[in-house]
Design an enzyme around this catalytic site. Structure first.
Site, PDB file in Angstrom:
ATOM      1  N   TYR A   1       0.847  -1.186   0.000  1.00 15.27           N
ATOM      2  CA  TYR A   1       0.000   0.000   0.000  1.00 15.27           C
ATOM      3  C   TYR A   1       0.888   1.244   0.000  1.00 15.27           C
ATOM      4  CZ  TYR A   1      -4.491  -2.241   1.374  1.00 15.27           C
ATOM      5  OH  TYR A   1      -5.660  -2.953   1.416  1.00 15.27           O
TER       6      TYR A   1
ATOM      7  N   GLU B   1      -5.516  -0.916   8.702  1.00 13.86           N
ATOM      8  CA  GLU B   1      -5.379  -0.680  10.140  1.00 13.86           C
ATOM      9  C   GLU B   1      -4.436   0.482  10.418  1.00 13.86           C
ATOM     10  OE1 GLU B   1      -7.125  -3.811   8.960  1.00 13.86           O
ATOM     11  OE2 GLU B   1      -4.981  -4.273   9.042  1.00 13.86           O
TER      12      GLU B   1
ATOM     13  N   ASN C   1      -9.854   0.867  -2.832  1.00 16.14           N
ATOM     14  CA  ASN C   1      -9.598  -0.303  -2.001  1.00 16.14           C
ATOM     15  C   ASN C   1     -10.871  -0.726  -1.282  1.00 16.14           C
ATOM     16  OD1 ASN C   1      -7.744  -2.243  -0.747  1.00 16.14           O
ATOM     17  ND2 ASN C   1      -8.270  -1.178   1.147  1.00 16.14           N
ATOM     18  N   GLU C   2     -11.282  -1.972  -1.511  1.00 10.21           N
ATOM     19  CA  GLU C   2     -12.489  -2.523  -0.885  1.00 10.21           C
ATOM     20  C   GLU C   2     -13.646  -1.517  -0.928  1.00 10.21           C
ATOM     21  OE1 GLU C   2     -10.911  -5.999   2.077  1.00 10.21           O
ATOM     22  OE2 GLU C   2     -11.386  -4.076   2.998  1.00 10.21           O
TER      23      GLU C   2
ATOM     24  N   GLU D   1      -5.720 -10.269  -1.047  1.00  6.79           N
ATOM     25  CA  GLU D   1      -5.353 -10.302   0.372  1.00  6.79           C
ATOM     26  C   GLU D   1      -5.717 -11.677   0.907  1.00  6.79           C
ATOM     27  OE1 GLU D   1      -6.809  -7.147   2.815  1.00  6.79           O
ATOM     28  OE2 GLU D   1      -6.123  -5.566   1.458  1.00  6.79           O
TER      29      GLU D   1
ATOM     30  N   TYR E   1       0.859  -9.293  13.077  1.00  5.39           N
ATOM     31  CA  TYR E   1      -0.158  -9.892  12.223  1.00  5.39           C
ATOM     32  C   TYR E   1      -0.098 -11.422  12.214  1.00  5.39           C
ATOM     33  CZ  TYR E   1      -3.840  -9.162   8.779  1.00  5.39           C
ATOM     34  OH  TYR E   1      -5.063  -9.106   8.150  1.00  5.39           O
TER      35      TYR E   1
END
Length: 626
Positions: free
Chosen positions: A53, A99, A177-178, A259, A326
């Protein structure tokens, strides 16, 4: 000229079928001196591509600023990817979620969008803070699109000259994005907005394929893209089923999970999230066996250094932890995990994998630190304070142009005011009366009122933005004190508020912290504790500093047992937030920050059992669900 194209069933690299086996690695979450190591480890996992990103607000802290140097040198990062023989995928947003604070959208976008909406300009919609976001953002709004055009003009030329078509590593670029998950936008406006993003992207010389990514859900995939853009899906389990959903919306062309969630993020006050290596390996095997391409999210998570963490709010506000480990194949400090080896074995069934595994790091140095210099926050406010704003109503942090961190508010109360009630605090406030603690207002705990002592005086609120919401309709909401601030008798007026530049505290407070035993008061405390001033508990909000010698260049793990909540710096670099709330029990200190002799500084907001800290041999990310 090299080419990368979307074929009838496959991606085509120079005309030949190419299965993308990629991993997400965010340059903005890794110290730049460690980029090459993490990229190399990703190649040793068997990856042929690195995805990242781009966080708009990381590069543009103010509208007239744009930084592509140092930690923000995306060009250097992509060059290192190429040097390792890997390809790249770039996802520049403008919104990224991730996030990350505000989902990557600069907070300075939103006040102007609100004003335009209220003035009837732009889209003509009136902002509704109860829904969170500002009118125009992530919509076909002239002001928002103009800001994106400026952003793309500053960023995308460096991507354009590193495309595969010019001999560089970049294969594809994402649009938004999404977007299918973003509510409240009519379908025709969605399409117009996405098409304008495509135009703005192509205008900057991007000629590689463009794509969208949405969750593997019929509703999201149906409204998150365009017929002319290649669709990819996001999921972390049930690969065969999710690929079938994607195929319904992408009838031709290669299937790709953009993803593949091989872990999950953590929030303060919850457990450390993990997924089993066997589960992740099994789902990845199904995906690759189907001939689909993949991007592991994450291959290496890294760290939310500074004040960059985002937050979620689905009824309860939950800020993301400083660690962005993560539960990825490469841990927060870059070590290969059991999941790394499980996924590597799966990838080896479908593609060439280097014989050499990455090295396993040894234990980190263990060091005790005495923080023997201190200063109460109240005593150093003049050194940290920005311009003071005086107003009848309490301003928001956005009104103060404080896009992250802290601000100090004050107002006069009377003896019969009895109780303090705020419309909303975003996100936490430590309340005092004439310097005496009163209590805490806390958004996560839904605490918006406190009893007041029955005396007149100056009420102060140290307000902390704990991370801007990165997902859903509350993106773009203002921070600070929002709505009326009342007592039992009246609405409080006569406010004075100022931003505090705590991120720069080590430089701004140079020389301001004094030895713990340097005053008569400290001497009295020391006498009460057997003559040891640094064995006594300390009260916050206060700054504490100590020095320590260790192995230069080595990774360290800072453990702060007995401390409550605050910020930590090593050699002037803000590591991030710590909290006894957990789950994270250690803060990662990247080796490039560490010298032979070092300085540790803490801003403790509440209190500590003793002013001591410890660097330990290994990270502790907290209890898990297992």
């Amino acid at each position: 000229m090299p080419t990368f194209e979307i074929g009838e069933r496959d991606f085509l690299l120079d005309g030949r079928p190419f299965q993308v086996i990629s991993g997400a690695l965010h340059y903005f979450r890794v110290h730049p001196d460690q980029w090459a190591d993490r990229i190399r480890s990703a190649r040793l996992l068997g990856l042929n591509t690195i995805e990242t990103y781009v966080a708009w607000n990381f590069h543009a802290p103010e509208p007239d600023e744009f930084d592509l140097t140092g930690r923000r040198d995306l060009g250097r990062f992509l060059d290192l990817v190429a040097a390792e023989g890997l390809h790249a995928i770039v996802r520049p947003g403008p919104y990224i979620c991730a996030e990350w604070d505000g989902g990557g959208l600069p907070a300075w976008l939103f006040p102007s969008a609100l004003r335009q909406a209220q003035d009837g300009a732009g889209s003509g919609r009136r902002a509704d803070d109860s829904a969170g976001g500002a009118a125009g953002v992530r919509r076909h709004d002239p002001a928002f699109l103009d800001a994106i055009g400026t952003y793309y003009a500053r960023l995308l030329p460096l991507v354009a000259k590193r495309q595969v078509t010019t001999g560089g590593p970049v294969l594809m670029v994402q649009v938004e994005n999404e977007y299918g998950a973003y509510p409240g936008v009519p379908d025709d406006e969605r399409a117009a907005y996405l098409r304008e993003l495509v135009r703005l992207t192509r205008e900057q010389g991007i000629d590689v394929p463009l794509f969208t990514s949405d969750q593997a859900d019929d509703e999201h995939l149906s409204r998150g893209g365009l017929p002319e853009l290649h669709k990819t899906a996001n999921f972390g389990s049930r690969s065969t089923e999710r690929l079938a959903v994607l195929r319904r919306h992408q009838p031709t062309g290669p299937l790709m999970c953009m993803e593949f969630w091989d872990g999950w993020f953590d929030s303060w006050g919850q457990v450390h999230h993990v997924t089993t290596p066997d589960q992740a390996a099994g789902d990845l095997d199904d995906l690759l066996a189907a001939g689909a391409s993949v991007n592991l999210y994450m291959v290496h998570g890294g760290t939310n250094l500074g004040l960059t963490n985002g937050a979620n709010d689905k009824g309860t506000y939950l800020p993301i932890t400083t660690s962005y480990d993560y539960d990825a194949p490469l841990s927060e400090h870059g070590a290969p995990t059991a999941k790394f080896h499980a996924l590597r074995a799966v990838i080896a069934k479908h593609a060439p994998v280097p014989d050499e595994p990455p090295a396993e790091p040894g234990p980190a140095p263990e060091v005790d630190v005495v923080l023997d210099h201190r200063a109460a926050l109240a005593d150093v406010v003049p050194l940290l304070s920005g311009p003071v704003t005086a107003s009848d109503a309490a301003p928001t942090l956005d009104d103060l142009r404080q896009w992250s961190g802290f601000a100090l508010y004050s107002a006069r109360v009377e003896a019969d005011d009895e109780v303090l009630v705020v419309g909303e605090v975003r996100d936490r406030a430590i309340v005092a009366l004439d310097g005496d603690p009163v209590g805490v207002l806390d958004r996560s705990a839904h605490l918006y009122s406190l009893p007041l002592p029955r005396r007149a005086g100056t009420l102060t609120l140290l307000v902390e933005d704990r991370g801007r919401v990165n997902y859903g309709p509350r993106i773009g909401e203002p921070k600070g004190l929002v709505g009326a601030v009342r007592t039992a008798r009246r609405e409080l007026t006569g406010w004075r508020a100022a931003p505090l530049r705590v991120e720069d505290a080590p430089a701004l407070l140079a020389g301001a912290l004094r030895p713990a035993d340097g005053s008569p008061e400290a001497a009295a405390v020391a006498e009460a504790h057997g003559g040891d001033a640094v064995a006594a508990p300390v009260a916050g909000p206060s700054f504490h500093r100590g020095t320590f010698d260790t192995v230069a260049g080595a990774d360290h793990f800072l453990r702060l047992d007995g401390w409550t909540r605050g910020l930590a710096w090593v050699n002037g670099e803000l590591l991030g937030r710590y909290s006894s709330q957990g789950p994270t029990a250690t803060l990662y200190v990247p080796g490039p920050l560490v010298r032979d002799t070092n300085e540790l500084m803490l801003l403790e907001l509440h209190g500590a059992a003793v002013p001591r800290a410890r660097f330990v041999a290994a990270p502790d990310l907290g209890p898990t669900e297992e």
